[in-house]
Design an enzyme around this catalytic site. Structure first.
Site, PDB file in Angstrom:
ATOM      1  N   ARG A  69      32.865  54.241  48.174  1.00 58.31           N
ATOM      2  CA  ARG A  69      33.232  53.159  47.247  1.00 58.31           C
ATOM      3  C   ARG A  69      34.088  53.663  46.101  1.00 58.31           C
ATOM      4  O   ARG A  69      34.851  52.910  45.498  1.00 58.31           O
ATOM      5  CB  ARG A  69      31.996  52.418  46.708  1.00 58.31           C
ATOM      6  CG  ARG A  69      32.387  51.218  45.839  1.00 58.31           C
ATOM      7  CD  ARG A  69      31.230  50.372  45.385  1.00 58.31           C
ATOM      8  NE  ARG A  69      30.110  51.144  44.920  1.00 58.31           N
ATOM      9  CZ  ARG A  69      30.081  51.813  43.764  1.00 58.31           C
ATOM     10  NH1 ARG A  69      31.111  51.814  42.948  1.00 58.31           N
ATOM     11  NH2 ARG A  69      29.001  52.513  43.430  1.00 58.31           N
ATOM     12  N   TYR A  73      52.378  34.499  49.473  1.00 55.57           N
ATOM     13  CA  TYR A  73      51.400  34.466  50.565  1.00 55.57           C
ATOM     14  C   TYR A  73      50.270  33.499  50.181  1.00 55.57           C
ATOM     15  O   TYR A  73      49.834  33.473  49.022  1.00 55.57           O
ATOM     16  CB  TYR A  73      50.867  35.882  50.795  1.00 55.57           C
ATOM     17  CG  TYR A  73      49.750  35.938  51.786  1.00 55.57           C
ATOM     18  CD1 TYR A  73      49.989  35.770  53.146  1.00 55.57           C
ATOM     19  CD2 TYR A  73      48.437  36.116  51.371  1.00 55.57           C
ATOM     20  CE1 TYR A  73      48.962  35.786  54.062  1.00 55.57           C
ATOM     21  CE2 TYR A  73      47.397  36.144  52.286  1.00 55.57           C
ATOM     22  CZ  TYR A  73      47.664  35.978  53.625  1.00 55.57           C
ATOM     23  OH  TYR A  73      46.638  35.989  54.532  1.00 55.57           O
ATOM     24  N   ASP A  78      54.766  42.511  46.573  1.00 52.62           N
ATOM     25  CA  ASP A  78      54.117  42.499  47.887  1.00 52.62           C
ATOM     26  C   ASP A  78      55.215  42.793  48.914  1.00 52.62           C
ATOM     27  O   ASP A  78      56.092  41.972  49.154  1.00 52.62           O
ATOM     28  CB  ASP A  78      53.493  41.119  48.132  1.00 52.62           C
ATOM     29  CG  ASP A  78      52.782  41.013  49.483  1.00 52.62           C
ATOM     30  OD1 ASP A  78      53.073  41.821  50.384  1.00 52.62           O
ATOM     31  OD2 ASP A  78      51.948  40.097  49.640  1.00 52.62           O
ATOM     32  N   LYS A 135      49.154  44.380  58.661  1.00 51.33           N
ATOM     33  CA  LYS A 135      50.372  43.940  59.343  1.00 51.33           C
ATOM     34  C   LYS A 135      51.159  45.157  59.833  1.00 51.33           C
ATOM     35  O   LYS A 135      50.673  45.876  60.691  1.00 51.33           O
ATOM     36  CB  LYS A 135      51.181  43.037  58.406  1.00 51.33           C
ATOM     37  CG  LYS A 135      50.327  42.011  57.633  1.00 51.33           C
ATOM     38  CD  LYS A 135      49.668  40.971  58.523  1.00 51.33           C
ATOM     39  CE  LYS A 135      48.642  40.106  57.806  1.00 51.33           C
ATOM     40  NZ  LYS A 135      49.040  39.479  56.563  1.00 51.33           N
TER      41      LYS A 135
END
Ligand SMILES: *Cc1c(COP(=O)(O)O)cnc(C)c1O
Length: 379
Positions: free
Chosen positions: A46, A100, A170, A195
């Site tokens: 984490r 997006y 992005d 992606k």
């Protein structure tokens, strides 16, 4: 070193543990600590600090030409962690008019609760770029979905510098093969690594890259918000990154060939691909990008009915949302990715019911073209 060499060798440990040429997965969550180690130096998933994670971070940073990078559990974890790092209550953000869907919904649905203000800008039109006293950052996308618009990104970088804003982009649709935002002056770049970076449609991940100082701040936010990437997914992602250049170049070439082919058919009403000279952003996209990407959209002259016949006749692409994988995917945004928008909002964004979006894969270009030609013959 150039991109493809960095993809293979960037971030690699030489020699690897036990002489391993392929960096192994450190699945364990427990590592002995050294005397005097600080909390943030403890190795724990984490905290984004285990050997599997730091190896992946170094490879991502090398590919972005950035000082540092951090992997996240999804693309949405990347953007939400970035915004929670940069903005506090009372701060103001400039956002791209096309974003997006998840990013758009997060900002429009949660900004008020978090005390963030935002203004929508047109990244093609500097007269819409208005800063306030409390403006902290500007958020844009390299190539927007589904019309594949490319904004004035170099001017956005200059504008952000001039006004002391953190510039964030992005870069999912372009990938670092076609555009390296940090090299171009952006403060932070993020990707949905789900992606192109992974490219095999089999994991969800994100990446953030930039200066060591900014990425460390993002990592600290993520340490507390909890969106770290699992080491096994990180291993698969690092493995995929080694072939990123060859995959995306093939996707660029296939997309340009298909876009050109479609634009020459009388049965096709419009093709949106920045690599076509007729695209409104072709001129500056050619200066900005080293490739135009694997994403395009188009409309058939016969409308929705012809489109449904056409989709049913295709044999190579899968009819599915998402993007960036080695396989060609085709979808109608009005009934998939943008189904949640009202028809009026869709129309304003140019998303007509007959718009078809294509994520071009790495198949043979001639097979793709033959399949599209055959499906066009059916309408
Ligand atoms: C998919 C996508 C995201 C979100 O990524 P996830 O990995 O699904 O969380 C963000 N931006 C763009 C442009 C995307 O295509």
């Amino acid at each position: 070193m150039r991109f493809d060499t960095l993809a293979v060798h960037g971030g690699e440990r030489v020699p690897g543990p036990e002489g391993s040429v392929v960096f192994p997965i450190f699945q364990g969550t427990v590592f002995t600590s050294e005397p005097g180690e600080s909390y943030h130096d403890i190795k724990y998933h984490r905290l984004n600090s285990t050997p599997s994670q730091t190896y992946l971070h170094d490879k991502l940073a090398a590919l972005e030409g950035a000082e540092a990078a951090v992997a996240t559990s999804s693309g949405m974890a990347a953007i939400t962690t970035i915004l929670h790092t940069l903005l506090g209550a009372g701060d103001h953000l400039l956002i791209n008019d096309v974003l997006y869907g998840g990013t758009h919904d997060f900002i429009t649905g949660h900004a008020e609760r978090l005390g963030w203000e935002y203004t929508v800008i047109d990244p093609h039109d500097p007269s819409s770029w208005e800063v306030r006293e409390n403006t902290k950052a500007v958020l844009v996308e390299t190539i927007t979905n589904p019309l594949m618009r490319v904004g004035r990104l170099r001017e956005i970088v200059e504008f952000a510098r001039e006004h002391g804003l953190t510039s964030v982009v992005d870069n999912t649709f372009a990938s670092p093969v076609n555009f390296r935002p940090v090299v171009a002056g952006f403060d932070l770049v993020f990707n949905s690594a789900t992606k192109y970076l992974n490219g095999h449609s089999d994991l969800v991940a994100g990446s953030v890259a930039g200066s060591a100082e900014l990425v460390e701040r993002v990592r600290h936010t993520q340490n507390l918000y909890g969106g770290s990437l699992d080491p096994h997914a990180g291993y698969l992602l690092a493995r995929s990154l080694k072939t990123l250049g060859i995959r995306v170049r093939q996707q660029n070439a296939n997309a340009l060939a298909l876009a050109t082919f479609l634009s020459q058919s009388p049965k096709v009403a419009a093709v949106n691909y920045p690599g076509l000279p007729a695209h409104p952003d072709h001129g500056h996209a050619r200066d900005l990008l080293t490739g135009f990407g694997g994403m395009l959209s188009f409309r058939l002259a016969g409308g929705v009915a012809a489109t449904e016949t056409f989709l049913a006749a295709l044999t190579v692409p899968a009819v599915a949302p998402s993007l960036g994988g080695v396989e060609t995917l085709i979808t109608r945004p009005a009934v998939t990715s943008h189904a949640g928008m009202s028809q009026a909002d869709r129309a304003a964004a140019g998303i007509t019911d007959d718009l078809v979006r294509l994520s071009v894969g790495i198949e043979d270009a001639e097979d793709l073209q033959a399949d599209f030609a055959n499906a066009l013959d059916k309408i």
